[in-house]
Design a protein around this motif. Structure first.
Motif, PDB file in Angstrom:
ATOM      1  N   GLY A 101       0.884  -1.115   0.021  1.00  0.00           N
ATOM      2  CA  GLY A 101      -0.014   0.005  -0.123  1.00  0.00           C
ATOM      3  C   GLY A 101       0.744   1.310  -0.014  1.00  0.00           C
ATOM      4  N   PRO A 102       0.073   2.635   0.117  1.00  0.00           N
ATOM      5  CA  PRO A 102       0.952   3.670   0.098  1.00  0.00           C
ATOM      6  C   PRO A 102       1.715   4.017   1.204  1.00  0.00           C
ATOM      7  CG  PRO A 102      -1.589   3.839   0.201  1.00  0.00           C
ATOM      8  CD  PRO A 102      -1.342   2.552   0.100  1.00  0.00           C
ATOM      9  N   LEU A 103       2.732   4.544   0.951  1.00  0.00           N
ATOM     10  CA  LEU A 103       3.596   4.957   1.946  1.00  0.00           C
ATOM     11  C   LEU A 103       3.857   6.513   2.121  1.00  0.00           C
ATOM     12  CD1 LEU A 103       6.462   2.417   0.888  1.00  0.00           C
ATOM     13  CD2 LEU A 103       4.718   1.984   2.546  1.00  0.00           C
ATOM     14  N   ARG A 104       4.461   6.955   3.300  1.00  0.00           N
ATOM     15  CA  ARG A 104       4.552   8.237   3.399  1.00  0.00           C
ATOM     16  C   ARG A 104       5.959   8.816   3.974  1.00  0.00           C
ATOM     17  NH1 ARG A 104       0.199  11.757   6.877  1.00  0.00           N
ATOM     18  NH2 ARG A 104      -1.098  11.577   5.047  1.00  0.00           N
ATOM     19  N   LEU A 105       6.861   9.625   3.301  1.00  0.00           N
ATOM     20  CA  LEU A 105       7.956   9.933   3.979  1.00  0.00           C
ATOM     21  C   LEU A 105       7.620  11.298   4.480  1.00  0.00           C
ATOM     22  CD1 LEU A 105      11.663   9.999   2.513  1.00  0.00           C
ATOM     23  CD2 LEU A 105      10.587  12.274   3.156  1.00  0.00           C
ATOM     24  N   VAL A 106       8.070  11.695   5.693  1.00  0.00           N
ATOM     25  CA  VAL A 106       8.068  12.983   6.327  1.00  0.00           C
ATOM     26  C   VAL A 106       9.248  13.262   6.752  1.00  0.00           C
ATOM     27  CG1 VAL A 106       6.894  14.331   8.249  1.00  0.00           C
ATOM     28  CG2 VAL A 106       5.505  12.498   6.956  1.00  0.00           C
ATOM     29  N   ASP A 107       9.665  14.560   6.280  1.00  0.00           N
ATOM     30  CA  ASP A 107      11.102  15.436   6.310  1.00  0.00           C
ATOM     31  C   ASP A 107      10.767  16.237   7.619  1.00  0.00           C
ATOM     32  OD1 ASP A 107      13.560  16.290   6.278  1.00  0.00           O
ATOM     33  OD2 ASP A 107      13.098  17.516   4.601  1.00  0.00           O
ATOM     34  N   VAL A 108      11.447  15.869   8.756  1.00  0.00           N
ATOM     35  CA  VAL A 108      11.308  16.843   9.858  1.00  0.00           C
ATOM     36  C   VAL A 108      12.188  18.017   9.873  1.00  0.00           C
ATOM     37  CG1 VAL A 108      10.901  16.752  12.422  1.00  0.00           C
ATOM     38  CG2 VAL A 108      10.506  14.722  11.077  1.00  0.00           C
ATOM     39  N   GLY A 109      11.896  19.297  10.070  1.00  0.00           N
ATOM     40  CA  GLY A 109      12.724  20.256   9.914  1.00  0.00           C
ATOM     41  C   GLY A 109      13.276  20.443   8.400  1.00  0.00           C
ATOM     42  N   SER A 110      12.344  20.362   7.719  1.00  0.00           N
ATOM     43  CA  SER A 110      12.591  20.470   6.345  1.00  0.00           C
ATOM     44  C   SER A 110      13.242  21.664   5.811  1.00  0.00           C
ATOM     45  CB  SER A 110      11.189  20.121   5.395  1.00  0.00           C
ATOM     46  OG  SER A 110      10.244  20.885   5.928  1.00  0.00           O
ATOM     47  N   GLY A 111      13.006  23.008   6.474  1.00  0.00           N
ATOM     48  CA  GLY A 111      13.785  24.062   6.022  1.00  0.00           C
ATOM     49  C   GLY A 111      13.062  24.682   4.620  1.00  0.00           C
ATOM     50  N   PRO A 127       6.335   6.051  -7.285  1.00  0.00           N
ATOM     51  CA  PRO A 127       5.201   7.233  -7.214  1.00  0.00           C
ATOM     52  C   PRO A 127       4.224   6.875  -6.278  1.00  0.00           C
ATOM     53  CG  PRO A 127       5.064   5.454  -9.092  1.00  0.00           C
ATOM     54  CD  PRO A 127       6.452   5.086  -8.257  1.00  0.00           C
ATOM     55  N   GLU A 128       4.504   5.795  -5.600  1.00  0.00           N
ATOM     56  CA  GLU A 128       3.349   5.759  -4.331  1.00  0.00           C
ATOM     57  C   GLU A 128       3.828   6.053  -3.046  1.00  0.00           C
ATOM     58  OE1 GLU A 128       5.555   1.857  -4.077  1.00  0.00           O
ATOM     59  OE2 GLU A 128       5.558   3.566  -5.392  1.00  0.00           O
ATOM     60  N   VAL A 129       4.927   6.977  -3.037  1.00  0.00           N
ATOM     61  CA  VAL A 129       5.441   7.522  -1.792  1.00  0.00           C
ATOM     62  C   VAL A 129       5.200   9.009  -1.751  1.00  0.00           C
ATOM     63  CG1 VAL A 129       7.544   8.067  -0.283  1.00  0.00           C
ATOM     64  CG2 VAL A 129       7.516   5.822  -1.596  1.00  0.00           C
ATOM     65  N   GLU A 130       4.010   9.169  -0.653  1.00  0.00           N
ATOM     66  CA  GLU A 130       3.912  10.443  -0.317  1.00  0.00           C
ATOM     67  C   GLU A 130       4.616  11.285   0.150  1.00  0.00           C
ATOM     68  OE1 GLU A 130       0.148  11.053   1.934  1.00  0.00           O
ATOM     69  OE2 GLU A 130       0.309  13.089   1.735  1.00  0.00           O
ATOM     70  N   LEU A 131       5.235  12.708  -0.157  1.00  0.00           N
ATOM     71  CA  LEU A 131       6.278  13.346   0.353  1.00  0.00           C
ATOM     72  C   LEU A 131       5.690  14.507   0.952  1.00  0.00           C
ATOM     73  CD1 LEU A 131       8.399  12.976  -2.954  1.00  0.00           C
ATOM     74  CD2 LEU A 131       8.856  11.721  -0.848  1.00  0.00           C
ATOM     75  N   VAL A 132       6.266  14.679   2.130  1.00  0.00           N
ATOM     76  CA  VAL A 132       5.728  15.872   3.061  1.00  0.00           C
ATOM     77  C   VAL A 132       6.982  16.372   3.849  1.00  0.00           C
ATOM     78  CG1 VAL A 132       3.977  16.693   4.846  1.00  0.00           C
ATOM     79  CG2 VAL A 132       3.668  14.523   3.465  1.00  0.00           C
ATOM     80  N   GLY A 133       6.987  17.624   4.019  1.00  0.00           N
ATOM     81  CA  GLY A 133       7.998  18.241   4.956  1.00  0.00           C
ATOM     82  C   GLY A 133       7.395  19.079   5.881  1.00  0.00           C
ATOM     83  N   VAL A 134       8.048  19.020   7.241  1.00  0.00           N
ATOM     84  CA  VAL A 134       7.358  19.948   8.299  1.00  0.00           C
ATOM     85  C   VAL A 134       8.687  20.769   8.944  1.00  0.00           C
ATOM     86  CG1 VAL A 134       6.628  19.325  10.602  1.00  0.00           C
ATOM     87  CG2 VAL A 134       5.765  17.744   8.927  1.00  0.00           C
ATOM     88  N   ASP A 135       8.156  21.806   9.387  1.00  0.00           N
ATOM     89  CA  ASP A 135       9.163  22.761   9.922  1.00  0.00           C
ATOM     90  C   ASP A 135       8.328  23.848  10.756  1.00  0.00           C
ATOM     91  OD1 ASP A 135      12.382  23.331   8.987  1.00  0.00           O
ATOM     92  OD2 ASP A 135      11.317  25.110  10.188  1.00  0.00           O
ATOM     93  N   ALA A 150       6.040  26.339  -7.958  1.00  0.00           N
ATOM     94  CA  ALA A 150       6.770  26.852  -9.052  1.00  0.00           C
ATOM     95  C   ALA A 150       7.111  25.911  -9.842  1.00  0.00           C
ATOM     96  CB  ALA A 150       7.820  28.040  -8.782  1.00  0.00           C
ATOM     97  N   GLU A 151       7.710  24.770  -9.122  1.00  0.00           N
ATOM     98  CA  GLU A 151       8.548  23.670  -9.972  1.00  0.00           C
ATOM     99  C   GLU A 151       7.424  22.515 -10.224  1.00  0.00           C
ATOM    100  OE1 GLU A 151      11.127  22.840  -6.655  1.00  0.00           O
ATOM    101  OE2 GLU A 151      12.572  24.452  -7.307  1.00  0.00           O
ATOM    102  N   GLU A 152       6.297  22.932 -10.153  1.00  0.00           N
ATOM    103  CA  GLU A 152       5.175  21.760 -10.427  1.00  0.00           C
ATOM    104  C   GLU A 152       5.338  20.499  -9.674  1.00  0.00           C
ATOM    105  OE1 GLU A 152       4.221  22.062 -14.471  1.00  0.00           O
ATOM    106  OE2 GLU A 152       3.876  24.278 -14.311  1.00  0.00           O
ATOM    107  N   LEU A 153       5.635  20.390  -8.361  1.00  0.00           N
ATOM    108  CA  LEU A 153       6.088  19.184  -7.803  1.00  0.00           C
ATOM    109  C   LEU A 153       5.222  18.660  -7.040  1.00  0.00           C
ATOM    110  CD1 LEU A 153       9.790  20.147  -6.722  1.00  0.00           C
ATOM    111  CD2 LEU A 153       9.266  18.652  -8.507  1.00  0.00           C
ATOM    112  N   ASP A 154       4.957  17.305  -6.919  1.00  0.00           N
ATOM    113  CA  ASP A 154       4.019  16.571  -6.102  1.00  0.00           C
ATOM    114  C   ASP A 154       4.629  16.330  -4.807  1.00  0.00           C
ATOM    115  OD1 ASP A 154       1.568  15.351  -5.213  1.00  0.00           O
ATOM    116  OD2 ASP A 154       2.272  13.621  -6.616  1.00  0.00           O
ATOM    117  N   CYS A 155       4.508  17.415  -3.918  1.00  0.00           N
ATOM    118  CA  CYS A 155       4.822  17.366  -2.558  1.00  0.00           C
ATOM    119  C   CYS A 155       4.155  18.353  -1.930  1.00  0.00           C
ATOM    120  CB  CYS A 155       6.209  17.200  -2.435  1.00  0.00           C
ATOM    121  SG  CYS A 155       6.995  18.836  -2.932  1.00  0.00           S
ATOM    122  N   ARG A 156       4.221  18.383  -0.475  1.00  0.00           N
ATOM    123  CA  ARG A 156       3.502  19.581   0.391  1.00  0.00           C
ATOM    124  C   ARG A 156       4.295  19.586   1.708  1.00  0.00           C
ATOM    125  NH1 ARG A 156       0.034  17.471   4.244  1.00  0.00           N
ATOM    126  NH2 ARG A 156      -0.169  15.184   4.235  1.00  0.00           N
TER     127      ARG A 156
END
Ligand SMILES: C[S@@+](CC[C@H](N)C(=O)[O-])C[C@H]1O[C@@H](n2cnc3c(N)ncnc32)[C@H](O)[C@@H]1O
Length: 309
Positions: A101-111, A127-135, A150-156
């Protein structure tokens, strides 16, 4: 002398509400002088403040975004993305063998979100890894989000605290953040992730070799324009946690702590970023298999004495 980073002192966020708090320039200057760091005190004394001596928050935000932009260039030069994927690729391979199933990577202190944006742009984890940054810094989160659009990237990107994580993850990662957490906070950082449903964490920070501060000085001196960036870059290397501290702090209940490239196996002439990893115990064998020969560079607390010799 305690090594303080200016960026930690000039941006203060209420950990509960996430609200920005006013910072008195004179108090920061005093704290830096007390720590014996006159150069850092001079850098802060030159920052703009209002008539009550409160640092101008917009000027501080601009400065932080500028310094992190330079940090991104350094990360590009050090090919940070590829180095991360060298370990994250096998780690996600091991995770995929364990959970469907779908996976999620969370970058902590993503700047500014360099890591998350690089992963979104290059797609090495699939493609099935959701990408999230937290700061914790709202200005950096806003700029990371603007760049990703601006870079039209699939992340939040999400405004939040590493000690009260707003985003669940399959794997938590970070780069250059661990040395900001001192004393009991370091173990608490790992414990919170171990207590979550996450299957693993993989946090990259500067290896505390004897040459790390010299390497950091050369790199930051030649590559960074603002004195704050130069100052904090060297302070980070001086504050890097030892192998023992990292393995001890990462030994959270339910996680097997593993250090990749401990001091004894690293090249001391490079200021390397290397990860402290925590995996659910059933993931250790698949991770070692996925790493192949590179698994020799992975050590647990029981091997540390031998590896560091
Ligand atoms: C040295 S910067 C590294 C930024 C980014 N990971 C990189 O490699 O370019 C450290 C980051 O950690 C963030 N940070 C510090 N304490 C934090 C906390 N408690 N929760 C979330 N982020 C935090 C700072 O706002 C800053 O963006």
């Amino acid at each position: 002398m305690p090594h303080l980073e200016i960026s930690d002192l000039i941006t203060v966020t209420d950990p509960r509400s996430g609200a920005r708090l006013p910072v008195h320039r004179g108090e920061v200057v005093h704290r830096l002088r007390e720590a014996g760091d006159r150069r850092a005190a001079r850098i802060v004394a030159a920052l703009p403040a209002d008539r009550h001596d409160v640092l101008d928050p917009r000027a501080v935000d601009r400065l932080m975004i500028g310094v992190h932009t330079e940090l991104q260039r350094l990360s590009e030069e050090l090919r940070l993305g590829e180095r991360l994927v060298h370990v994250l690729g096998p780690l996600f391979e091991a995770v995929r063998a364990t959970v469907p199933g779908p996976l999620r990577l969370v970058d902590v202190g993503s700047g500014l979100g360099y890591v998350v944006r690089w992963l979104a742009a290059h797609g090495p984890l699939g493609p099935e890894v959701e990408l999230v940054g937290v700061d914790l810094d709202a200005a950096l989160v806003g700029e990371a989000d603007r760049l990703a659009r601006a870079e039209e990237l699939d992340c939040r990107f999400v405004h939040g605290n590493a000690f009260d994580l707003p985003e669940a993850a399959t794997v938590y990662v970070s780069t250059g953040v661990l040395h900001h957490f001192r004393g009991p906070d370091l173990a608490e950082f790992f414990r919170a992730q171990a207590a979550s449903p996450a299957l693993a964490f993989c946090h990259f920070d500067i290896a505390a070799t004897r040459l790390a501060p010299v390497g950091a000085w050369v790199f930051h001196r030649t590559r960074m324009r603002h004195p704050l960036g130069r100052h904090d870059g060297v302070a980070s290397a001086r504050r890097a946690h030892t192998d023992e501290t990292l393995l001890h702090a990462a030994a959270a209940p339910g996680m097997r702590p593993l250090l990749y490239e401990p001091r004894g196996l690293a090249n001391p002439f490079c200021t390397t970023l290397r990860p402290i990893i925590g995996v659910r115990p059933e993931l250790e064998a698949p991770l070692r298999r996925a790493l192949g020969r590179a698994a020799r560079r992975l050590v647990g607390p029981e091997q540390l004495v031998g590896a560091a010799r």
